[in-house]
Design a protein around this motif. Structure first.
Motif, short mmCIF file in Angstrom:
data_model
loop_
_atom_site.label_atom_id
_atom_site.label_comp_id
_atom_site.label_asym_id
_atom_site.label_seq_id
_atom_site.Cartn_x
_atom_site.Cartn_y
_atom_site.Cartn_z
N VAL A 44 0.84 -1.19 0.00
CA VAL A 44 0.00 0.00 0.00
C VAL A 44 0.88 1.25 0.00
O VAL A 44 0.61 2.21 -0.70
CB VAL A 44 -0.95 0.00 1.22
CG1 VAL A 44 -1.76 1.28 1.28
CG2 VAL A 44 -1.85 -1.22 1.17
N GLY A 45 1.94 1.23 0.80
CA GLY A 45 2.84 2.38 0.86
C GLY A 45 3.73 2.33 2.09
O GLY A 45 3.72 1.35 2.84
N GLN A 46 4.49 3.41 2.28
CA GLN A 46 5.41 3.52 3.41
C GLN A 46 4.97 4.68 4.28
O GLN A 46 4.61 5.75 3.78
CB GLN A 46 6.83 3.75 2.91
CG GLN A 46 7.34 2.59 2.08
CD GLN A 46 8.72 2.88 1.49
OE1 GLN A 46 9.18 4.01 1.46
NE2 GLN A 46 9.37 1.83 1.02
N TYR A 47 5.04 4.47 5.61
CA TYR A 47 4.51 5.44 6.56
C TYR A 47 5.45 5.59 7.74
O TYR A 47 6.27 4.72 8.01
CB TYR A 47 3.11 4.99 7.03
CG TYR A 47 2.19 4.85 5.85
CD1 TYR A 47 1.46 5.92 5.38
CD2 TYR A 47 2.11 3.63 5.17
CE1 TYR A 47 0.66 5.81 4.26
CE2 TYR A 47 1.30 3.50 4.04
CZ TYR A 47 0.58 4.59 3.59
OH TYR A 47 -0.20 4.47 2.48
N ASP A 48 5.31 6.69 8.47
CA ASP A 48 6.18 6.98 9.61
C ASP A 48 5.88 6.15 10.84
O ASP A 48 6.77 5.92 11.66
CB ASP A 48 6.10 8.46 9.98
CG ASP A 48 6.73 9.36 8.92
OD1 ASP A 48 7.62 8.90 8.18
OD2 ASP A 48 6.31 10.53 8.83
N ALA A 52 -0.27 4.75 11.27
CA ALA A 52 -0.54 5.33 9.95
C ALA A 52 -0.56 4.24 8.87
O ALA A 52 -1.40 4.27 7.97
CB ALA A 52 0.50 6.40 9.61
N ALA A 53 0.33 3.28 8.99
CA ALA A 53 0.37 2.18 8.02
C ALA A 53 -0.90 1.34 8.13
O ALA A 53 -1.50 0.96 7.12
CB ALA A 53 1.61 1.32 8.24
N ALA A 54 -1.34 1.04 9.35
CA ALA A 54 -2.56 0.26 9.55
C ALA A 54 -3.78 1.00 9.01
O ALA A 54 -4.66 0.39 8.39
CB ALA A 54 -2.75 -0.07 11.03
N GLU A 55 -3.84 2.30 9.22
CA GLU A 55 -4.95 3.09 8.70
C GLU A 55 -4.96 3.05 7.17
O GLU A 55 -6.03 2.98 6.56
CB GLU A 55 -4.88 4.52 9.21
CG GLU A 55 -5.22 4.63 10.69
CD GLU A 55 -4.97 6.00 11.28
OE1 GLU A 55 -4.36 6.86 10.61
OE2 GLU A 55 -5.38 6.21 12.43
N ALA A 56 -3.79 3.07 6.56
CA ALA A 56 -3.71 2.98 5.10
C ALA A 56 -4.20 1.63 4.60
O ALA A 56 -4.87 1.55 3.57
CB ALA A 56 -2.27 3.23 4.64
#
Length: 69
Positions: A44-48, A52-56
């Motif tokens: 899905v992408g890269q997050y801090d 934030a990653a789980a929400e994505a």
């Protein structure tokens, strides 16, 4: 686990009782989000943060991608 609640258990992401993907901390310091699909995991992408990653992952699942479970 409550229904309709996004939750992280370990590195697994659930929406209610349904597994929808995972998050993984990389050595570079970011978290990568993966959506579980019938054809395997998709990035899905890269997050801090893991949150934030789980929400994505939750947002990706909500747009209509068919997930395992």
């Amino acid at each position: 686990m409550e229904e309709n609640v996004l939750a992280i258990q370990g590195n697994d992401v659930y929406y209610g009782p349904k597994y929808i993907g995972s998050v993984c901390r990389k050595p570079q310091g970011h978290w990568t989000a993966y959506l579980a699909t019938n054809n395997g995991d998709e990035i899905v992408g890269q997050y801090d943060t893991d949150k934030a990653a789980a929400e994505a992952v939750g947002e990706a699942a909500a747009v209509g991608v068919v997930t395992n479970g």
